[in-house]
Design a protein around this motif. Structure first.
Motif, PDB file in Angstrom:
ATOM      1  N   ALA A 271       0.868  -1.183   0.000  1.00  0.00           N
ATOM      2  CA  ALA A 271       0.000   0.000   0.000  1.00  0.00           C
ATOM      3  C   ALA A 271       0.899   1.225   0.000  1.00  0.00           C
ATOM      4  O   ALA A 271       1.872   1.275   0.752  1.00  0.00           O
ATOM      5  CB  ALA A 271      -0.877   0.005   1.251  1.00  0.00           C
ATOM      6  N   CYS A 272       0.564   2.196  -0.855  1.00  0.00           N
ATOM      7  CA  CYS A 272       1.361   3.422  -0.961  1.00  0.00           C
ATOM      8  C   CYS A 272       0.424   4.579  -0.620  1.00  0.00           C
ATOM      9  O   CYS A 272      -0.441   4.936  -1.432  1.00  0.00           O
ATOM     10  CB  CYS A 272       1.898   3.582  -2.378  1.00  0.00           C
ATOM     11  N   TYR A 279      -2.388   4.535  -3.543  1.00  0.00           N
ATOM     12  CA  TYR A 279      -2.446   3.525  -4.589  1.00  0.00           C
ATOM     13  C   TYR A 279      -1.863   2.226  -4.041  1.00  0.00           C
ATOM     14  O   TYR A 279      -1.136   2.210  -3.046  1.00  0.00           O
ATOM     15  CB  TYR A 279      -1.761   4.010  -5.879  1.00  0.00           C
ATOM     16  N   TYR A 280      -2.222   1.135  -4.690  1.00  0.00           N
ATOM     17  CA  TYR A 280      -1.894  -0.206  -4.179  1.00  0.00           C
ATOM     18  C   TYR A 280      -1.250  -0.991  -5.311  1.00  0.00           C
ATOM     19  O   TYR A 280      -1.767  -0.994  -6.431  1.00  0.00           O
ATOM     20  CB  TYR A 280      -3.185  -0.886  -3.686  1.00  0.00           C
ATOM     21  N   GLU A 281      -0.157  -1.661  -5.003  1.00  0.00           N
ATOM     22  CA  GLU A 281       0.565  -2.389  -6.057  1.00  0.00           C
ATOM     23  C   GLU A 281       1.367  -3.534  -5.455  1.00  0.00           C
ATOM     24  O   GLU A 281       1.798  -3.469  -4.306  1.00  0.00           O
ATOM     25  CB  GLU A 281       1.535  -1.450  -6.793  1.00  0.00           C
ATOM     26  N   PRO A 282       1.608  -4.585  -6.244  1.00  0.00           N
ATOM     27  CA  PRO A 282       2.571  -5.592  -5.813  1.00  0.00           C
ATOM     28  C   PRO A 282       3.929  -4.923  -5.643  1.00  0.00           C
ATOM     29  O   PRO A 282       4.228  -3.951  -6.339  1.00  0.00           O
ATOM     30  CB  PRO A 282       2.611  -6.572  -6.983  1.00  0.00           C
ATOM     31  N   GLY A 303      -3.612  -9.390  -2.652  1.00  0.00           N
ATOM     32  CA  GLY A 303      -3.251  -8.818  -1.344  1.00  0.00           C
ATOM     33  C   GLY A 303      -3.292  -7.301  -1.386  1.00  0.00           C
ATOM     34  O   GLY A 303      -3.671  -6.644  -0.402  1.00  0.00           O
ATOM     35  N   SER A 304      -2.927  -6.724  -2.529  1.00  0.00           N
ATOM     36  CA  SER A 304      -2.997  -5.265  -2.665  1.00  0.00           C
ATOM     37  C   SER A 304      -4.453  -4.803  -2.622  1.00  0.00           C
ATOM     38  O   SER A 304      -4.764  -3.733  -2.089  1.00  0.00           O
ATOM     39  CB  SER A 304      -2.319  -4.818  -3.970  1.00  0.00           C
ATOM     40  N   VAL A 305      -5.349  -5.621  -3.172  1.00  0.00           N
ATOM     41  CA  VAL A 305      -6.788  -5.317  -3.062  1.00  0.00           C
ATOM     42  C   VAL A 305      -7.207  -5.340  -1.589  1.00  0.00           C
ATOM     43  O   VAL A 305      -7.933  -4.454  -1.119  1.00  0.00           O
ATOM     44  CB  VAL A 305      -7.633  -6.331  -3.878  1.00  0.00           C
ATOM     45  N   ALA A 306      -6.709  -6.348  -0.846  1.00  0.00           N
ATOM     46  CA  ALA A 306      -7.058  -6.424   0.583  1.00  0.00           C
ATOM     47  C   ALA A 306      -6.585  -5.161   1.306  1.00  0.00           C
ATOM     48  O   ALA A 306      -7.302  -4.595   2.146  1.00  0.00           O
ATOM     49  CB  ALA A 306      -6.436  -7.676   1.215  1.00  0.00           C
ATOM     50  N   ALA A 319     -11.297  -7.347   4.230  1.00  0.00           N
ATOM     51  CA  ALA A 319      -9.865  -7.449   3.924  1.00  0.00           C
ATOM     52  C   ALA A 319      -9.288  -8.690   4.610  1.00  0.00           C
ATOM     53  O   ALA A 319      -8.560  -9.476   3.986  1.00  0.00           O
ATOM     54  CB  ALA A 319      -9.136  -6.194   4.392  1.00  0.00           C
ATOM     55  N   LYS A 320      -9.642  -8.886   5.878  1.00  0.00           N
ATOM     56  CA  LYS A 320      -9.140 -10.069   6.604  1.00  0.00           C
ATOM     57  C   LYS A 320      -9.604 -11.342   5.918  1.00  0.00           C
ATOM     58  O   LYS A 320      -8.864 -12.318   5.805  1.00  0.00           O
ATOM     59  CB  LYS A 320      -9.689 -10.059   8.044  1.00  0.00           C
ATOM     60  N   ASN A 321     -10.854 -11.332   5.454  1.00  0.00           N
ATOM     61  CA  ASN A 321     -11.375 -12.518   4.761  1.00  0.00           C
ATOM     62  C   ASN A 321     -10.559 -12.842   3.506  1.00  0.00           C
ATOM     63  O   ASN A 321     -10.330 -14.006   3.185  1.00  0.00           O
ATOM     64  CB  ASN A 321     -12.842 -12.305   4.367  1.00  0.00           C
ATOM     65  N   VAL A 322     -10.145 -11.786   2.801  1.00  0.00           N
ATOM     66  CA  VAL A 322      -9.363 -12.012   1.570  1.00  0.00           C
ATOM     67  C   VAL A 322      -8.018 -12.665   1.913  1.00  0.00           C
ATOM     68  O   VAL A 322      -7.599 -13.642   1.281  1.00  0.00           O
ATOM     69  CB  VAL A 322      -9.147 -10.687   0.794  1.00  0.00           C
ATOM     70  N   TRP A 323      -7.351 -12.148   2.969  1.00  0.00           N
ATOM     71  CA  TRP A 323      -6.080 -12.783   3.383  1.00  0.00           C
ATOM     72  C   TRP A 323      -6.319 -14.250   3.750  1.00  0.00           C
ATOM     73  O   TRP A 323      -5.564 -15.135   3.350  1.00  0.00           O
ATOM     74  CB  TRP A 323      -5.489 -12.086   4.620  1.00  0.00           C
ATOM     75  N   THR A 324      -7.360 -14.481   4.542  1.00  0.00           N
ATOM     76  CA  THR A 324      -7.636 -15.848   5.004  1.00  0.00           C
ATOM     77  C   THR A 324      -7.915 -16.759   3.812  1.00  0.00           C
ATOM     78  O   THR A 324      -7.455 -17.905   3.769  1.00  0.00           O
ATOM     79  CB  THR A 324      -8.851 -15.844   5.962  1.00  0.00           C
TER      80      THR A 324
END
Ligand code: NAD
Length: 369
Positions: A271-272, A279-282, A303-306, A319-324
């Motif tokens: 996350a930036c 903005y969010y990027e790998p 993960g950047s979406v999370a 967001a936690k659900n996406v990581w899980t």
């Protein structure tokens, strides 16, 4: 219903492939929550240069300006193909640095995380990983050597010459340190300050400012480590770290090492954040060596979406659900090609299958509203 617009800059190389999987996840999140995402695709990077003659064209700037958040895929070409673009228009100089500068996204958060049950992906020994790796690198993103004055030409002795300046003022240092201290306060209350004050005066100023900022966070213990030693300790004893803060170039290099100790850069989202826009990027590049083969690991992009859900849309639970969900796919015995060798007892899946399985897992999880 809440509504957010997202500029989607798929980028180059594996960018479009991994972005496609991230969008699958966003679409499911929209379906199962009271939220609407307006996706605004725009060209960015080498692809934009070839289409518009500019790696960050005005049409993309306009879209990013109006978007609530920006989801950016990796950009760039391989060494040889890069030569097809004039130096100042190449993706990093022509698009990435201008993007960071435009939105003053000074705070870059790069989680380096591998739960114990996924420790087999790491090249480190199980006894080194212990209960798992879980640290965050906080990197200053709009200062230092990458943004300082650059002079190139021929010097008085007639030799080809280059000079690049590493510049920071105290405000720039303060603002990133506040971000790092705040994060450390919320986590284990230990902050590792990574510097090079035995050589660089910029690190001397950095440490001086750190001493002043630290007064506001008496609960946080500060541990100073020279950047070269930090590189070694990340391999020998990564679990001692929780939050690490550092200037721009140190963060660029050490965070790639972070990917190395996990087993792949494909596990590195980021996350930036600026005060007005994020903005969010790998954390990785466009991986031209594997582009178009459906073997890239989309974890970094999903993960950047999370991270976007958490930081830009206040959707922490989802967001936690996406990581899980993502870690669950690996825990079920699947692997992408970057993380395991064939025949190592895992079931190898492609980029699109990983995205599908994340969607399937997420769909099965209850929505917490
Ligand atoms: P890279 O990060 O693209 O790749 C390094 C290695 O990691 C490669 O072997 C690659 O296959 C692998 N890898 C990276 N991401 C992966 C993923 N998601 N799944 C599986 N494997 C993955 O670094 P590079 O090859 O040095 O650079 C390629 C291009 O990317 C260059 O043009 C560089 O300038 C650019 N770059 C862009 C960014 C950015 O957009 N923020 C960051 C770094 C590099």
């Amino acid at each position: 219903m809440k509504s957010f617009s997202i500029a989607v800059l798929a980028g180059d190389g594996i960018g479009p492939e991994i972005t496609r999987e991230a969008i699958k996840v966003l679409e499911l999140i929209e379906e199962r929550n009271d939220v609407k995402f307006e996706l605004l695709p725009a060209a960015f990077g080498a692809c934009a240069y070839f289409e518009f003659g500019d790696a960050f064209p005005q049409s993309t700037i306009d879209i990013c300006d109006r978007a609530d958040a920006i989801l950016k895929g990796p950009i760039g070409l391989n060494h040889e193909d890069s030569k097809r673009i004039p130096i100042d228009k190449q993706p990093e100089r022509g698009a990435l640095l201008p993007l960071r500068r435009r939105y003053n996204t000074y705070a870059n958060f790069r989680p380096v995380s591998l739960p114990k049950d996924l420790a087999h992906f790491s090249p480190l020994k199980p006894e080194v990983i212990g209960e798992g790796i879980d640290l965050v690198m906080v990197r200053e993103l709009v200062g230092g050597l990458y943004f300082g004055e650059k002079i190139a030409g021929v010097n008085e002795a007639g030799l080809r010459y280059v000079k690049e300046s590493l510049e920071y003022d105290e405000n720039q240092i303060q603002q990133i340190l506040h971000q790092a201290f705040k994060l450390a306060s919320k986590r284990k209350k230990v902050l590792h300050n990574i510097h090079k004050s035995n050589v660089l005066k910029s690190s001397v100023l950095w440490n001086e400012v750190l001493g002043e900022v630290a007064v506001d966070y008496p609960e946080v213990e500060v541990i100073h480590i020279l950047v070269d030693a930090a590189a070694t300790l990340l391999c020998l004893n990564p679990t001692q770290f929780d939050v690490m803060v550092m200037e721009n170039m140190f963060g660029d290099i050490l965070s790639d090492q972070g990917g190395g100790i996990l087993g792949s850069l494909g596990l590195m989202p980021s996350a930036c954040l600026g005060d007005e826009k994020a903005y969010y990027e790998p954390s990785h590049g466009s991986a031209p060596d594997i582009a178009g083969k459906n073997i890239a690991n989309p974890y970094s992009m999903i993960g950047s979406v999370a991270m976007m859900l958490e930081n830009s849309f206040a959707m922490e639970e989802e967001a936690k659900n996406v990581w899980t969900a993502m870690q669950g796919v690996f825990a079920d015995g699947y692997s992408t090609a970057d993380l395991s060798k064939p025949g190592s007892g895992v079931q190898m899946i492609g980029t699109d299958e990983f995205g599908d399985k994340v969607v399937e897992k997420l769909r099965a999880m209850p929505v917490v509203s």
